[in-house]
Design a protein around this motif. Structure first.
Motif, PDB file in Angstrom:
ATOM      1  N   ASN A  62     -34.177  -8.726 -31.076  1.00  0.00           N
ATOM      2  CA  ASN A  62     -34.776  -7.399 -31.241  1.00  0.00           C
ATOM      3  C   ASN A  62     -34.497  -6.547 -30.003  1.00  0.00           C
ATOM      4  O   ASN A  62     -35.092  -6.781 -28.943  1.00  0.00           O
ATOM      5  N   PRO A  63     -33.601  -5.566 -30.105  1.00  0.00           N
ATOM      6  CA  PRO A  63     -33.255  -4.744 -28.936  1.00  0.00           C
ATOM      7  C   PRO A  63     -34.459  -4.096 -28.266  1.00  0.00           C
ATOM      8  O   PRO A  63     -34.504  -3.988 -27.033  1.00  0.00           O
ATOM      9  N   ALA A  69     -39.154  -6.140 -22.483  1.00  0.00           N
ATOM     10  CA  ALA A  69     -39.260  -7.266 -21.555  1.00  0.00           C
ATOM     11  C   ALA A  69     -38.629  -6.921 -20.214  1.00  0.00           C
ATOM     12  O   ALA A  69     -39.174  -7.244 -19.150  1.00  0.00           O
ATOM     13  N   ARG A  70     -37.474  -6.247 -20.268  1.00  0.00           N
ATOM     14  CA  ARG A  70     -36.813  -5.827 -19.024  1.00  0.00           C
ATOM     15  C   ARG A  70     -37.721  -4.865 -18.241  1.00  0.00           C
ATOM     16  O   ARG A  70     -37.812  -4.950 -17.005  1.00  0.00           O
ATOM     17  N   PHE A 114     -25.319 -12.817 -29.960  1.00  0.00           N
ATOM     18  CA  PHE A 114     -25.710 -11.436 -29.674  1.00  0.00           C
ATOM     19  C   PHE A 114     -26.978 -11.378 -28.823  1.00  0.00           C
ATOM     20  O   PHE A 114     -27.133 -10.488 -27.975  1.00  0.00           O
ATOM     21  N   GLY A 115     -27.889 -12.327 -29.043  1.00  0.00           N
ATOM     22  CA  GLY A 115     -29.106 -12.377 -28.243  1.00  0.00           C
ATOM     23  C   GLY A 115     -28.809 -12.649 -26.777  1.00  0.00           C
ATOM     24  O   GLY A 115     -29.411 -12.045 -25.885  1.00  0.00           O
ATOM     25  N   VAL A 116     -27.891 -13.562 -26.537  1.00  0.00           N
ATOM     26  CA  VAL A 116     -27.497 -13.879 -25.160  1.00  0.00           C
ATOM     27  C   VAL A 116     -26.873 -12.660 -24.484  1.00  0.00           C
ATOM     28  O   VAL A 116     -27.189 -12.324 -23.343  1.00  0.00           O
ATOM     29  N   ILE A 117     -25.979 -11.998 -25.209  1.00  0.00           N
ATOM     30  CA  ILE A 117     -25.321 -10.810 -24.657  1.00  0.00           C
ATOM     31  C   ILE A 117     -26.348  -9.722 -24.359  1.00  0.00           C
ATOM     32  O   ILE A 117     -26.323  -9.093 -23.291  1.00  0.00           O
ATOM     33  N   SER A 118     -27.261  -9.498 -25.291  1.00  0.00           N
ATOM     34  CA  SER A 118     -28.277  -8.462 -25.133  1.00  0.00           C
ATOM     35  C   SER A 118     -29.145  -8.702 -23.908  1.00  0.00           C
ATOM     36  O   SER A 118     -29.370  -7.795 -23.097  1.00  0.00           O
ATOM     37  N   VAL A 119     -29.638  -9.918 -23.759  1.00  0.00           N
ATOM     38  CA  VAL A 119     -30.507 -10.245 -22.624  1.00  0.00           C
ATOM     39  C   VAL A 119     -29.731 -10.178 -21.314  1.00  0.00           C
ATOM     40  O   VAL A 119     -30.212  -9.624 -20.315  1.00  0.00           O
ATOM     41  N   THR A 120     -28.525 -10.726 -21.309  1.00  0.00           N
ATOM     42  CA  THR A 120     -27.724 -10.719 -20.084  1.00  0.00           C
ATOM     43  C   THR A 120     -27.445  -9.297 -19.621  1.00  0.00           C
ATOM     44  O   THR A 120     -27.604  -8.967 -18.430  1.00  0.00           O
ATOM     45  N   ALA A 122     -29.121  -6.623 -20.349  1.00  0.00           N
ATOM     46  CA  ALA A 122     -30.371  -5.934 -19.998  1.00  0.00           C
ATOM     47  C   ALA A 122     -30.854  -6.294 -18.601  1.00  0.00           C
ATOM     48  O   ALA A 122     -31.426  -5.450 -17.895  1.00  0.00           O
ATOM     49  N   PHE A 123     -30.624  -7.532 -18.178  1.00  0.00           N
ATOM     50  CA  PHE A 123     -31.160  -8.009 -16.908  1.00  0.00           C
ATOM     51  C   PHE A 123     -30.113  -8.100 -15.803  1.00  0.00           C
ATOM     52  O   PHE A 123     -30.435  -8.516 -14.692  1.00  0.00           O
ATOM     53  N   ILE A 124     -28.885  -7.700 -16.085  1.00  0.00           N
ATOM     54  CA  ILE A 124     -27.814  -7.876 -15.104  1.00  0.00           C
ATOM     55  C   ILE A 124     -28.064  -7.069 -13.830  1.00  0.00           C
ATOM     56  O   ILE A 124     -27.692  -7.504 -12.726  1.00  0.00           O
ATOM     57  N   ASP A 125     -28.718  -5.921 -13.952  1.00  0.00           N
ATOM     58  CA  ASP A 125     -28.970  -5.117 -12.748  1.00  0.00           C
ATOM     59  C   ASP A 125     -29.921  -5.829 -11.800  1.00  0.00           C
ATOM     60  O   ASP A 125     -29.734  -5.805 -10.579  1.00  0.00           O
ATOM     61  N   LEU A 126     -30.939  -6.499 -12.339  1.00  0.00           N
ATOM     62  CA  LEU A 126     -31.863  -7.255 -11.494  1.00  0.00           C
ATOM     63  C   LEU A 126     -31.172  -8.475 -10.896  1.00  0.00           C
ATOM     64  O   LEU A 126     -31.433  -8.841  -9.735  1.00  0.00           O
ATOM     65  N   LEU A 127     -30.304  -9.106 -11.654  1.00  0.00           N
ATOM     66  CA  LEU A 127     -29.560 -10.264 -11.154  1.00  0.00           C
ATOM     67  C   LEU A 127     -28.624  -9.871 -10.018  1.00  0.00           C
ATOM     68  O   LEU A 127     -28.452 -10.622  -9.052  1.00  0.00           O
ATOM     69  N   LYS A 128     -28.045  -8.694 -10.109  1.00  0.00           N
ATOM     70  CA  LYS A 128     -27.132  -8.240  -9.063  1.00  0.00           C
ATOM     71  C   LYS A 128     -27.834  -8.003  -7.731  1.00  0.00           C
ATOM     72  O   LYS A 128     -27.185  -7.956  -6.675  1.00  0.00           O
ATOM     73  N   GLU A 129     -29.154  -7.879  -7.763  1.00  0.00           N
ATOM     74  CA  GLU A 129     -29.916  -7.692  -6.531  1.00  0.00           C
ATOM     75  C   GLU A 129     -30.195  -9.012  -5.822  1.00  0.00           C
ATOM     76  O   GLU A 129     -30.667  -9.025  -4.684  1.00  0.00           O
ATOM     77  N   SER A 130     -29.913 -10.133  -6.493  1.00  0.00           N
ATOM     78  CA  SER A 130     -30.136 -11.444  -5.891  1.00  0.00           C
ATOM     79  C   SER A 130     -28.962 -11.821  -4.980  1.00  0.00           C
ATOM     80  O   SER A 130     -27.807 -11.555  -5.322  1.00  0.00           O
ATOM     81  N   PRO A 131     -29.233 -12.478  -3.856  1.00  0.00           N
ATOM     82  CA  PRO A 131     -28.141 -12.932  -2.999  1.00  0.00           C
ATOM     83  C   PRO A 131     -27.383 -14.114  -3.593  1.00  0.00           C
ATOM     84  O   PRO A 131     -26.250 -14.384  -3.179  1.00  0.00           O
TER      85      PRO A 131
END
Length: 245
Positions: A62-63, A69-70, A114-120, A122-131
């Motif tokens: 569900n988009p 959630a994001r 598609f669920g994996v792609i959607s979640v990834t 959506a959250f990639i910006d927060l992941l990019k902030e991790s060292p």
């Protein structure tokens, strides 16, 4: 404190992954399609002395749910260190290349791909902030084209075309994601948890949820010298190693 998100974390392998990550000192968001079940899972972990967990309503198909959630996570942290794309469906135990319908294929792909792609995304910006960001996509050795192509393989008698093809697609997505992130601190891998005794397998299998969880958590916590863009399985090899795709 590092922060992790586990989709489908309210039961089975996902629940045990959440437990092990929390025991390793991470704050864990338990993604659950049903918030009520997510809250129950969090309560179970609280009873084990783990208060560094929080239920998160998240239906990967569900988009709007993914977007919400994001937003919830983003209000509480600017960094996500670990994403475990664990939510998955089998599509049932009767699947044939000749009779499985397009609707059945779509239902499986909606969650597993598609669920994996959607979640990834959506959250990639927060992941990019991790060292040291880590993404683990939960796959299966049943998606190995090499193993499946051996038509006389007696140890590979069961074939579920929608499920297997969805996980093969997931594996290719994993490779491409790792490729695009190759010059960054990201480590992106696909991991087979094994034939695990959960509701997903009618509690049959050769692995416990604890063993399955350990296999996934290993790659969620790998160091910067660890692999990326690989598929790992212990089902067909005597030691943890790269299994043929």
């Amino acid at each position: 404190m590092k922060v992790a998100l586990v989709t489908g974390g309210n039961k089975g392998i996902g629940f045990d992954v959440a437990r092990q990550l929390a025991q390793n000192g991470l704050f864990v968001y338990i993604g659950s399609r049903s918030l009520e079940r997510g809250l129950l899972a969090a309560e179970k972990l609280n009873a084990l002395g783990l208060d560094n967990v929080e239920a998160l309503q998240l239906d990967v198909t569900n988009p709007e749910s993914v977007k919400a959630a994001r937003a919830v996570v983003g209000e509480k942290t600017a960094v996500l260190d670990v994403l475990i794309n664990n939510a998955g469906v089998s599509g049932g135990f009767q699947q044939s290349a000749l009779v499985t319908t397009i609707d059945q294929f779509k239902a499986v792909y909606e969650t597993n791909v598609f669920g994996v792609i959607s979640v990834t995304q959506a959250f990639i910006d927060l992941l990019k902030e991790s060292p040291a960001p880590r993404i683990v996509n939960v796959s299966t050795s049943m998606a190995s084209l090499t193993l499946a192509a051996d038509l006389d393989n007696g140890s590979y008698p069961t074939r579920f075309v929608a499920y297997q093809s969805s996980k093969a697609a997931l594996n290719m997505y994993t490779i491409n994601l790792a490729y695009e992130l190759r010059d960054t601190p990201f480590k992106v891998n696909a991991v087979c948890p094994g034939y695990t005794q959960t509701d997903f397998t009618n509690h049959q299998g050769t692995s416990t949820v604890d063993e399955a969880g350990q296999r996934i958590v290993t790659y969620a916590l790998i160091g910067q010298d660890g692999p990326t863009g690989k598929f790992f399985s212990e089902e067909y090899v005597p030691e943890p190693a790269t299994c043929p795709w």
